[in-house]
Design a protein around this motif. Structure first.
Motif, PDB file in Angstrom:
ATOM      1  N   VAL A   7       8.655   9.413  -2.670  1.00 56.10           N
ATOM      2  CA  VAL A   7       7.196   9.343  -2.856  1.00 56.10           C
ATOM      3  C   VAL A   7       6.559  10.576  -3.037  1.00 56.10           C
ATOM      4  O   VAL A   7       6.403  11.467  -1.983  1.00 56.10           O
ATOM      5  N   PHE A  39       3.157  13.050  -3.230  1.00 53.27           N
ATOM      6  CA  PHE A  39       1.807  13.151  -3.156  1.00 53.27           C
ATOM      7  C   PHE A  39       1.200  14.023  -4.033  1.00 53.27           C
ATOM      8  O   PHE A  39      -0.220  14.372  -4.104  1.00 53.27           O
ATOM      9  N   PHE A  46      -4.640   8.222  -4.216  1.00 53.62           N
ATOM     10  CA  PHE A  46      -4.581   6.584  -3.737  1.00 53.62           C
ATOM     11  C   PHE A  46      -4.713   5.476  -4.665  1.00 53.62           C
ATOM     12  O   PHE A  46      -3.814   4.539  -4.764  1.00 53.62           O
ATOM     13  N   LEU A  92      -1.221   5.268  -6.605  1.00 52.84           N
ATOM     14  CA  LEU A  92       0.023   4.745  -5.843  1.00 52.84           C
ATOM     15  C   LEU A  92      -0.515   3.236  -5.302  1.00 52.84           C
ATOM     16  O   LEU A  92       0.419   2.225  -5.563  1.00 52.84           O
ATOM     17  N   GLY A 129      -7.825  -0.902  -1.216  1.00 52.65           N
ATOM     18  CA  GLY A 129      -7.033  -0.484   0.004  1.00 52.65           C
ATOM     19  C   GLY A 129      -6.502  -1.703   0.534  1.00 52.65           C
ATOM     20  O   GLY A 129      -5.150  -1.834   1.062  1.00 52.65           O
ATOM     21  N   ALA A 150      -3.996  -3.574  -1.287  1.00 50.68           N
ATOM     22  CA  ALA A 150      -2.688  -2.841  -1.470  1.00 50.68           C
ATOM     23  C   ALA A 150      -2.032  -3.254   0.040  1.00 50.68           C
ATOM     24  O   ALA A 150      -0.676  -3.417  -0.283  1.00 50.68           O
ATOM     25  N   LEU A 151      -2.743  -3.210   1.042  1.00 54.22           N
ATOM     26  CA  LEU A 151      -2.108  -3.450   2.233  1.00 54.22           C
ATOM     27  C   LEU A 151      -1.450  -4.868   2.303  1.00 54.22           C
ATOM     28  O   LEU A 151      -0.497  -4.843   2.837  1.00 54.22           O
ATOM     29  N   CYS A 211       1.663  -4.921   0.369  1.00 50.53           N
ATOM     30  CA  CYS A 211       2.677  -4.238   1.169  1.00 50.53           C
ATOM     31  C   CYS A 211       3.317  -5.154   2.013  1.00 50.53           C
ATOM     32  O   CYS A 211       4.606  -5.290   2.168  1.00 50.53           O
ATOM     33  N   ARG A 212       2.493  -5.897   2.782  1.00 49.18           N
ATOM     34  CA  ARG A 212       2.746  -6.624   3.954  1.00 49.18           C
ATOM     35  C   ARG A 212       3.464  -8.005   3.460  1.00 49.18           C
ATOM     36  O   ARG A 212       4.556  -8.210   3.803  1.00 49.18           O
ATOM     37  N   THR A 258       1.835  -5.633  13.096  1.00 40.63           N
ATOM     38  CA  THR A 258       1.318  -6.245  11.983  1.00 40.63           C
ATOM     39  C   THR A 258       1.927  -5.376  10.347  1.00 40.63           C
ATOM     40  O   THR A 258       2.151  -6.202   9.737  1.00 40.63           O
ATOM     41  N   LEU A 259       2.040  -4.274  10.612  1.00 37.04           N
ATOM     42  CA  LEU A 259       2.254  -3.471   9.487  1.00 37.04           C
ATOM     43  C   LEU A 259       3.456  -2.631   9.271  1.00 37.04           C
ATOM     44  O   LEU A 259       4.321  -2.687   8.267  1.00 37.04           O
ATOM     45  N   ASN A 282       7.796  -4.553   9.847  1.00 39.76           N
ATOM     46  CA  ASN A 282       8.587  -4.934   8.683  1.00 39.76           C
ATOM     47  C   ASN A 282       9.256  -3.923   7.914  1.00 39.76           C
ATOM     48  O   ASN A 282      10.151  -4.214   7.209  1.00 39.76           O
ATOM     49  N   LEU A 335       5.591   4.815   4.765  1.00 36.90           N
ATOM     50  CA  LEU A 335       4.883   6.198   4.126  1.00 36.90           C
ATOM     51  C   LEU A 335       3.803   5.225   3.554  1.00 36.90           C
ATOM     52  O   LEU A 335       2.550   6.018   3.469  1.00 36.90           O
ATOM     53  N   ILE A 336       3.929   4.610   2.573  1.00 31.72           N
ATOM     54  CA  ILE A 336       3.246   4.073   1.711  1.00 31.72           C
ATOM     55  C   ILE A 336       2.153   3.220   2.503  1.00 31.72           C
ATOM     56  O   ILE A 336       0.683   3.495   2.357  1.00 31.72           O
ATOM     57  N   ILE A 337       2.488   2.441   3.447  1.00 31.14           N
ATOM     58  CA  ILE A 337       1.440   1.568   3.999  1.00 31.14           C
ATOM     59  C   ILE A 337       0.614   2.290   4.830  1.00 31.14           C
ATOM     60  O   ILE A 337      -0.624   2.009   4.983  1.00 31.14           O
ATOM     61  N   PHE A 368      -0.229   5.572   4.480  1.00 33.08           N
ATOM     62  CA  PHE A 368      -1.356   6.122   3.655  1.00 33.08           C
ATOM     63  C   PHE A 368      -2.196   5.212   3.245  1.00 33.08           C
ATOM     64  O   PHE A 368      -3.442   5.719   3.023  1.00 33.08           O
ATOM     65  N   VAL A 369      -2.029   3.891   2.744  1.00 34.68           N
ATOM     66  CA  VAL A 369      -3.106   3.032   2.429  1.00 34.68           C
ATOM     67  C   VAL A 369      -3.916   2.893   3.366  1.00 34.68           C
ATOM     68  O   VAL A 369      -4.984   2.676   3.377  1.00 34.68           O
ATOM     69  N   LEU A 370      -3.335   2.505   4.646  1.00 32.59           N
ATOM     70  CA  LEU A 370      -4.160   2.402   5.797  1.00 32.59           C
ATOM     71  C   LEU A 370      -5.124   3.414   5.908  1.00 32.59           C
ATOM     72  O   LEU A 370      -6.362   3.114   6.235  1.00 32.59           O
TER      73      LEU A 370
END
Lengths: 307, 287, 243
Positions: free
Chosen positions: A55, A57, A237, A240, A280, A283-284, A287-288, B82-83, B86, B95-97, B99-101
């Motif tokens: 990753v 940046f 961002f 990504l 955002g 995206a979250l 991801c989840r 929650t984030l 997992n 890292l990505i999560i 950063f997005v957060l």
């Protein structure tokens, strides 16, 4: 998917892409060009993050390098923008190589932190050396072509994007691409099979940074104004988020993600500053709940349909 | 001479707070191998809450600050559950999560609290003459003291209590700790939230001096990362030394070289350390 | 000139001395067993030979070349391949691609050719995974993953293969098949084998020489039948049973 159908689909998409300027208005043409820029950025970042698992940046920073080098060369040496873009690309490649040699051996979290530091250092320099870079005022640069024409700019950007995508695709399918994935899957095992892990990672980093430099230079000359915003974490961002939402580690993912986000942002523009927040949150959620992104969801659906 | 001492005092104050904030990042790295990119946003969140509790709810300012830290601690528990949970074993995903957060939170703050700086009331007023040379704000002295106390308490907790021992066990060998009956999920959740609470503590201590805006968070996170790398990932002692070094370097650098480049020095140190001695000044993983 | 020569190698982890000065030589074309109680330093020794860890002291020479400071990829290109105690195939790649990585590592990026395709198929057929050619490795069971590792290792055209526990968890029938496979590795590919194994009965049927490690030291070496009767070896294993 059968080969025939894939080809038909590709042909249709190419046709749509080629005909787009003839029925799109000026505004949508602009949106299309921005979208092409994001496709290049996200696809090249994905080559690094999605295929080798690093990753970075600094991707937006490398776009900034390309833009500023090309812009400054055009202003001070009257270099034609297209040649300037090549120069910007070369400088991005060189800096990518330097930064890569510095930090790739350690990999993982260290790579992310080093690239973040590099990116912020560059931004600070550009902010502060305003006599040279015009700082946050932005640097006015010549248009990408001798004559101003959005349609021609669109075709130029489109051609470069297609070229970049072709290069990425052939890399992914080549032995180098296989080595990328081996390193991402298990670098210890890859090394035990004779893969020079550091070199492979470095190759991915340099190729990816070079592409970002090219995309950034074209983008800057299209806008005719380069600001430090291009190497901000905000742009990083977006890149990504596009790759994540589309699906990392797939070829089509970043393309789908870029189109999805660019057009979504046009529709939610009325909500103004909401749209970054919304991206955002999407995206979250991706991801989840769907770490493979939209492409992952699509593939799962196709598999469910076929079985 | 007088200037130099003033810059050093400022450097010391910032250094202590940098250390405090970086301890939060370091704790999480050491135990979970996760870099929390939304660290700065939690700092800012606590700053906003402490201003809100003191001004809107009329709580005493210290009570407001304490409450703000507690709220952020709870938020940390929620985020981990929650984030982050997992993503264990996949450094890239966390890292990505995070950063997005961080981007999500920044934009949410912009929407909720607006772009203008906000600050809670000062804890104390007036100033004190230091070394017989210059006057120094009492609020700054209070912040210095508070930061030092929180760090001391953290070290006591990690070195002496059951929680500290458990945490150190998990940091050293996750499987082994699980075998002797430690619940690693619980430890993770608790340490992540504790890391967030440390960011919050730094936030409430500094907010009266440097008001918070939605975007100061970026600088806070980056500073914490620099300190963590400087001190060695996961090394708590290293964090304190690293924080002090960075505070001094930044203040002296911006005073004598160029203030626009204040943060540049930090990044330069980071690049330098990563290149020359990536394990940091004091090695890694010694909780 | 010895084929593989390990000379007085030492490896410490903090205060723990995992390998405390081990020396031995291996002749080409042999199948050599490496045994010892848990924690004797067998896998660490493999990691030293393969270059995964650097040696703190001592030297490793292979076919006349000094490999003491070599990195893993270099060791592999010199002709030493390995498998892992816990199988580590590339999970998100197909068996075919897994083997290709070995070919790439040895020969460089040469692109797909008919000859290479045949070679990969041959190797997968040899270990009995031809039917799983286009299956992703994560879908394989434990044994298949181990077999895939062997195919992958052979793809690097090794002169010496380090096998780290191939038989663990197999039933009798599977063990017999695996023993045939290991003999075939040597006979068909002319590869020398250094083999860590806990399943002693099976090991004894195949190996021609046995090395015994205990607490980081070489306890004894020689003919398998003689070694297992050696009182020091018995004591080392009994000591383990006592713990």
């Amino acid at each position: 998917m059968p080969r025939r159908r894939t080809q038909t689909l590709q042909l249709l998409m190419a046709l749509g892409l080629a005909l787009f300027p003839f029925f799109a208005g000026d505004y949508w043409l602009h949106t299309g060009i921005i979208c092409l820029f994001y496709i290049m950025m996200a696809s090249s970042w994905n080559l690094l993050a999605g295929y080798t698992g690093q990753v970075s940046f600094a991707h937006a920073a490398f776009a900034g390098v390309g833009a500023y080098v090309s812009g400054l060369a055009a202003i001070h040496f009257h270099l034609p923008p297209l040649l300037g873009a090549l120069l910007g690309m070369a400088v991005a490649a060189f800096l990518g190589l330097l930064l890569g040699v510095l930090c790739i051996r350690m990999g993982g979290i260290y790579l992310s932190l080093t690239t973040l530091a590099f990116s912020e250092m560059l931004r600070i320099i550009i902010d502060n050396e305003y006599e040279f870079t015009r700082g946050t005022m932005g640097l006015s640069v010549p248009f990408i072509l001798p004559v101003y024409s959005k349609t021609t700019a669109y075709f130029l950007m489109g051609a470069v994007t297609v070229a970049v995508l072709c290069v990425i695709r052939s890399i992914v399918r080549s032995d180098l691409g296989t080595a990328f994935r081996a390193v991402q899957n298990d670098e210890t095992a890859a090394a035990s099979l004779g893969i020079h892990v550091v070199k492979v990672r470095l190759a991915a980093f340099v190729i990816s940074s070079t592409m970002a430099g090219l995309a950034g230079a074209l983008y800057g000359h299209y806008h005719q104004l380069i600001t430090p915003e291009i190497l901000s974490l905000n742009l990083m961002f977006f890149v990504l988020a596009i790759a994540v939402i589309g699906g990392m580690g797939t070829f089509v993912g970043p393309i789908v993600g870029a189109i999805f986000l660019e057009f979504l942002s046009e529709y939610i523009r009325i909500y103004g500053q909401f749209h970054v927040l919304l991206f955002g949150l999407i995206a979250l959620a991706v991801c989840r709940f769907a770490p493979q992104g939209l492409m992952g969801l699509w593939q799962r659906r196709m598999r469910a349909l076929s079985s | 001479m007088q200037d130099l001492l003033l810059y050093c005092t400022n450097g010391l104050l910032l250094g202590v707070i940098y250390a405090l904030s970086a301890l939060g990042v370091s704790l999480i790295v050491g135990i979970m191998n996760v870099i929390n990119f939304s660290h700065g946003e939690l700092y800012v969140l606590a700053g906003y809450f402490s201003a809100l509790f003191a001004r809107a709810l009329g709580l005493p300012v210290l009570a407001g600050a304490g409450l703000a830290v507690a709220v952020v601690f709870l938020f940390g528990l929620l985020v981990e559950r929650t984030l982050i949970r997992n993503t264990y074993g996949n450094d890239m995903a966390s890292l990505i999560i995070t950063f997005v957060l961080s981007i999500v939170l920044q934009n949410a703050y912009l929407l909720i609290f607006g772009p203008y700086p906000q600050k809670p009331p000062n804890w104390v007023d007036g100033s004190t003459r230091l070394f017989g040379l210059f006057y120094y704000g009492n609020q700054r002295l209070a912040a210095l003291g508070a930061g030092a106390v929180v760090i001391a308490v953290l070290f006591l907790v990690v070195k002496k209590t059951w929680f500290g021992k458990t945490v150190r066990a998990v940091a050293q060998d996750r499987e082994m700790a699980a075998m002797v009956g430690v619940n690693p999920d619980g430890v993770n959740m608790l340490s992540f939230a504790l890391g967030c609470a440390l960011a919050a503590a730094a936030g409430v201590i500094l907010a009266p001096i440097f008001p918070v805006t939605p975007t100061v968070s970026v600088g806070v996170s980056l500073t914490a990362f620099i300190v963590v790398v400087l001190g060695g990932m996961g090394s708590l002692g290293g964090c304190v030394i690293g924080g002090l070094i960075l505070g001094l370097v930044q203040n002296l650098g911006s005073a004598y070289v160029s203030s626009g480049y204040k943060h540049f020095f930090g990044f330069f140190i980071l690049l330098l350390v990563l290149t020359v001695r990536p394990t940091g000044l004091f090695g890694r993983k010694q909780l | 000139m010895a084929f593989l020569e390990v000379q007085n190698v030492v490896k410490r982890f903090g205060g723990l001395v995992a390998v405390a000065g081990v020396s031995f030589e291996i002749e080409p074309g042999r199948i050599v067993g490496l045994i010892g109680p848990n924690g004797a330093g067998k896998t660490t020794l493999f990691n030293l030979i393969a270059g995964t860890f650097p040696c703190d002291e001592g030297a490793i020479r292979f076919c006349g070349e000094d490999l003491t400071r070599s990195r893993p990829y270099h060791v592999c290109r010199k002709g030493i391949a390995r498998t892992f105690q816990i199988a580590r195939p590339f999970h998100e790649m197909t068996c075919y691609e897994n083997v290709v990585v070995g070919l790439i590592g040895r020969d460089g990026f040469r692109g797909e050719t008919e000859a290479r395709r045949r070679r990969v198929e041959e190797l997968l057929e040899f270990v009995g995974l031809k039917d799983f050619m286009h299956t992703e490795a994560r879908h394989l069971n434990l044994i298949q993953k181990k077999l895939l590792e062997i195919a992958r290792a052979l793809a690097t055209r090794p002169k010496l293969v380090l096998l780290d526990e191939v038989l663990g968890g197999l039933n009798t029938g599977e063990i017999l098949k695996a023993l045939d496979l290991i003999r075939a590795i040597r006979d068909r590919f002319g590869v020398t084998i250094l083999w860590i194994e806990h399943v002693m009965g099976a090991l004894m049927q195949v190996v021609e020489r046995l090395l015994v490690l205990d607490r980081g030291r070489l306890l004894c070496e020689g003919e398998p039948a003689a070694v297992v009767k050696d009182p020091r070896v018995i004591e080392a294993y009994l000591g383990e049973a006592d713990d």
